[in-house]
Design an enzyme around this catalytic site. Sequence first.
Site, PDB file in Angstrom:
ATOM      1  N   LYS A   1       0.824  -1.214   0.000  1.00 20.54           N
ATOM      2  CA  LYS A   1       0.000   0.000   0.000  1.00 20.54           C
ATOM      3  C   LYS A   1       0.864   1.273   0.000  1.00 20.54           C
ATOM      4  O   LYS A   1       0.540   2.247  -0.688  1.00 20.54           O
ATOM      5  CB  LYS A   1      -0.953  -0.014   1.193  1.00 20.54           C
TER       6      LYS A   1
ATOM      7  N   ASN B   1      -3.046   1.636  21.366  1.00 19.16           N
ATOM      8  CA  ASN B   1      -2.097   0.696  20.764  1.00 19.16           C
ATOM      9  C   ASN B   1      -1.177   0.131  21.829  1.00 19.16           C
ATOM     10  O   ASN B   1      -0.899   0.783  22.837  1.00 19.16           O
ATOM     11  CB  ASN B   1      -1.274   1.410  19.678  1.00 19.16           C
TER      12      ASN B   1
HETATM   13  P1  NAP Z   1      -0.267  -3.425  10.502  1.00 21.68           P
HETATM   14  O1  NAP Z   1       0.099  -2.211   9.718  1.00 21.68           O
HETATM   15  O2  NAP Z   1       0.719  -4.517  10.639  1.00 21.68           O
HETATM   16  O3  NAP Z   1      -0.669  -2.922  11.981  1.00 21.68           O
HETATM   17  C1  NAP Z   1      -1.040  -3.790  12.985  1.00 21.68           C
HETATM   18  C2  NAP Z   1      -1.372  -3.024  14.268  1.00 21.68           C
HETATM   19  O4  NAP Z   1      -1.977  -3.946  15.163  1.00 21.68           O
HETATM   20  C3  NAP Z   1      -0.164  -2.440  14.976  1.00 21.68           C
HETATM   21  O5  NAP Z   1      -0.522  -1.237  15.575  1.00 21.68           O
HETATM   22  C4  NAP Z   1       0.162  -3.507  16.036  1.00 21.68           C
HETATM   23  O6  NAP Z   1       0.679  -2.977  17.208  1.00 21.68           O
HETATM   24  C5  NAP Z   1      -1.204  -4.055  16.353  1.00 21.68           C
HETATM   25  N1  NAP Z   1      -1.179  -5.470  16.731  1.00 21.68           N
HETATM   26  C6  NAP Z   1      -0.667  -6.490  16.013  1.00 21.68           C
HETATM   27  N2  NAP Z   1      -0.908  -7.655  16.625  1.00 21.68           N
HETATM   28  C7  NAP Z   1      -1.585  -7.360  17.766  1.00 21.68           C
HETATM   29  C8  NAP Z   1      -2.111  -8.148  18.820  1.00 21.68           C
HETATM   30  N3  NAP Z   1      -2.004  -9.461  18.826  1.00 21.68           N
HETATM   31  N4  NAP Z   1      -2.735  -7.516  19.817  1.00 21.68           N
HETATM   32  C9  NAP Z   1      -2.865  -6.187  19.840  1.00 21.68           C
HETATM   33  N5  NAP Z   1      -2.381  -5.377  18.879  1.00 21.68           N
HETATM   34  C10 NAP Z   1      -1.747  -5.965  17.847  1.00 21.68           C
HETATM   35  O7  NAP Z   1      -1.578  -4.086   9.935  1.00 21.68           O
HETATM   36  P2  NAP Z   1      -2.761  -3.354   9.112  1.00 21.68           P
HETATM   37  O8  NAP Z   1      -2.402  -3.227   7.687  1.00 21.68           O
HETATM   38  O9  NAP Z   1      -3.144  -2.122   9.844  1.00 21.68           O
HETATM   39  O10 NAP Z   1      -3.924  -4.439   9.178  1.00 21.68           O
HETATM   40  C11 NAP Z   1      -4.579  -4.727  10.409  1.00 21.68           C
HETATM   41  C12 NAP Z   1      -5.820  -5.544  10.125  1.00 21.68           C
HETATM   42  O11 NAP Z   1      -6.776  -4.789   9.435  1.00 21.68           O
HETATM   43  C13 NAP Z   1      -5.557  -6.753   9.218  1.00 21.68           C
HETATM   44  O12 NAP Z   1      -5.452  -7.885  10.018  1.00 21.68           O
HETATM   45  C14 NAP Z   1      -6.755  -6.849   8.299  1.00 21.68           C
HETATM   46  O13 NAP Z   1      -7.531  -7.995   8.615  1.00 21.68           O
HETATM   47  C15 NAP Z   1      -7.563  -5.634   8.644  1.00 21.68           C
HETATM   48  N6  NAP Z   1      -7.990  -4.943   7.394  1.00 21.68           N
HETATM   49  C16 NAP Z   1      -9.247  -5.201   6.957  1.00 21.68           C
HETATM   50  C17 NAP Z   1      -9.707  -4.584   5.821  1.00 21.68           C
HETATM   51  C18 NAP Z   1     -11.110  -4.867   5.353  1.00 21.68           C
HETATM   52  O14 NAP Z   1     -11.453  -4.475   4.242  1.00 21.68           O
HETATM   53  N7  NAP Z   1     -11.933  -5.498   6.144  1.00 21.68           N
HETATM   54  C19 NAP Z   1      -8.896  -3.698   5.100  1.00 21.68           C
HETATM   55  C20 NAP Z   1      -7.603  -3.452   5.586  1.00 21.68           C
HETATM   56  C21 NAP Z   1      -7.169  -4.094   6.732  1.00 21.68           C
HETATM   57  P3  NAP Z   1       2.204  -2.462  17.359  1.00 21.68           P
HETATM   58  O15 NAP Z   1       2.216  -1.093  16.766  1.00 21.68           O
HETATM   59  O16 NAP Z   1       2.423  -2.471  18.834  1.00 21.68           O
HETATM   60  O17 NAP Z   1       3.042  -3.460  16.620  1.00 21.68           O
END
Ligand code: NAP
Length: 531
Positions: free
Chosen positions: A312, A404
């Site tokens: 992205k 967070n």
């Molecule tokens: P990302 O950039 O890797 O960010 C993940 C975030 O979640 C970080 O802030 C991380 O914390 C936190 N985190 C990770 N594992 C965790 C856990 N076990 N417990 C608590 N916090 C945790 O990921 P992203 O791109 O934002 O995507 C996140 C989710 O959004 C994906 O899993 C996806 O399923 C969902 N999503 C859905 C859609 C949709 O259309 N439905 C679209 C986009 C994304 P730290 O900063 O402390 O590492």
Amino acid sequence: MTDIVAPIFVQSVDAVLPQMADAVKQGADIIELRCDQANREIIEALLGRPEIRCKPIIVTVRAKAEGGLFSGSETDRLNLILHACRLKPQYVDIEYATWQKNPEFVAQAVPLLAKDPTDNSGRPKLILSTHDFSSRPPDLQQRLTAMAEISPACIIKAAYQAENLVEALEAFRLYEELPKAVRQPLVIIAMGEAGLITRVLAAKYNAAFTFAIPAGGATTAPGQPTITDLIHTYHFKSQVRNSLVYGVMGWPVSHSISPMIHNAGFHSVGFPGVYVPLPIAPEYEAFCATVNALRGLRDLNFRGASVTIPHKAHAARYLESSVGMLDETSARIGVINTLYFSSDGSVAGTNSDWYGAIEAMRAATGWNLTDLAFKRVAVLGAGGAARAMVAGMASLGATVVVYNRTLKRAQELAYEFNGKIGHVSAALLDEFSKTNCSVVINCTPAGMSPHVKTTPVDDMTVINSTMVVFDTVYNPRRTRFLDISAKQGAQTIEGLEMLVRQAVVQFQGFTGKSAPLSVMRVAAEAAMARD
Ligand code: NAP
């Protein structure tokens, strides 16, 4: 017209006939009898079975050197090919290398074969083939041109292992350039995950055929789709030369349900588009090389892509370097999930995630955009999805708290968007148990398959019946976080609805038509149920 060929290994008469019937029922136009593990007795037994004529047949006895399973001597293999001609197949597949190395075999084979593509004597037509299961041969173009010189060859076929999408796209360049030198119909296949596009878009390139397996059947080469996928997901039979091509760029991407959602939408409104998975290795250089290769193909008509993890930010960088158009909110978010390519060479991008999320929320709650401005919203997580959500909510004037586990990241996000209309602050995830927000959006991957027992926060006692809880995770559809929230009386919204609604925004940009929301939702639900 490009035929769908179902390859079936012939091991016994009892096994092969039901498999043929299944393949035909699913939509195969031609059956390839892979006789690598057969013998004269099985061929004789098949001769007495009229069912064998249910569709045109290709007979193949593939050598080990070209990815086959024949384990006897080369003399035995060549004799079996000649013997299998008694089945009166419409085609016989013989390797170019075999043809070059065995003049005696050629002398025996030629009288059995059709003279050229126009020969309607009923004798089998020769498919001259070449395979490389390790890499793309550097001399592929010259080899294909040389193969076309062999006079009884009626179809020229090449299959090679593609290491990446750029290598796979070479097949399309060959389809574009070879017809000047080659009179016969072509089949050029890139094998492996990266090569799926060459199988799916074979009809667009007017290939003689593409290979697809019946449900539950064994693949004869890496990357073969099922007949059902080809027909029902990619609408193979509706492809035309001018079909427009779209896809989802990510790594990994084979699990993506976006092809099911978009292709169902295209088909439903009669839009001539095909949407395919586009696996691209995680580096920015790989991203640029692949996008440029896709855009560089004259006949591909590549018009747009959904962009997912990890590309992205790369897509936004690519757009900037191409001086592409970007809307204000997407520019503020800094990452995009959609690219549009026009026939005039211009590029545009957008982030449809935040809008998809807001639309999902509005549809579930009945709120309008003004209502959202008065909400206190807890965003859990501070990564890419959270960023889109915070930017979107703040731009509507909502008050947002970013929770967070790494406070610094939450603070940086809050600092960036605070005051861009709405108020944004940061807190540690542990403090969520004291939240006074009425809308909660999980933007962490917690709860996502296979970690379905996890929730983003341990203490969920604060959640109650006055709250709306939205989980962006969509696999599984019902996360544990949503289930517990619902039990505590909260209204819950599934991430799948966001996925569908952000796809709706992309669809409208891709097609210029209004999106068939319910068709796309049904396709998404069916895809999730299938997984
Ligand atoms: P990302 O950039 O890797 O960010 C993940 C975030 O979640 C970080 O802030 C991380 O914390 C936190 N985190 C990770 N594992 C965790 C856990 N076990 N417990 C608590 N916090 C945790 O990921 P992203 O791109 O934002 O995507 C996140 C989710 O959004 C994906 O899993 C996806 O399923 C969902 N999503 C859905 C859609 C949709 O259309 N439905 C679209 C986009 C994304 P730290 O900063 O402390 O590492």
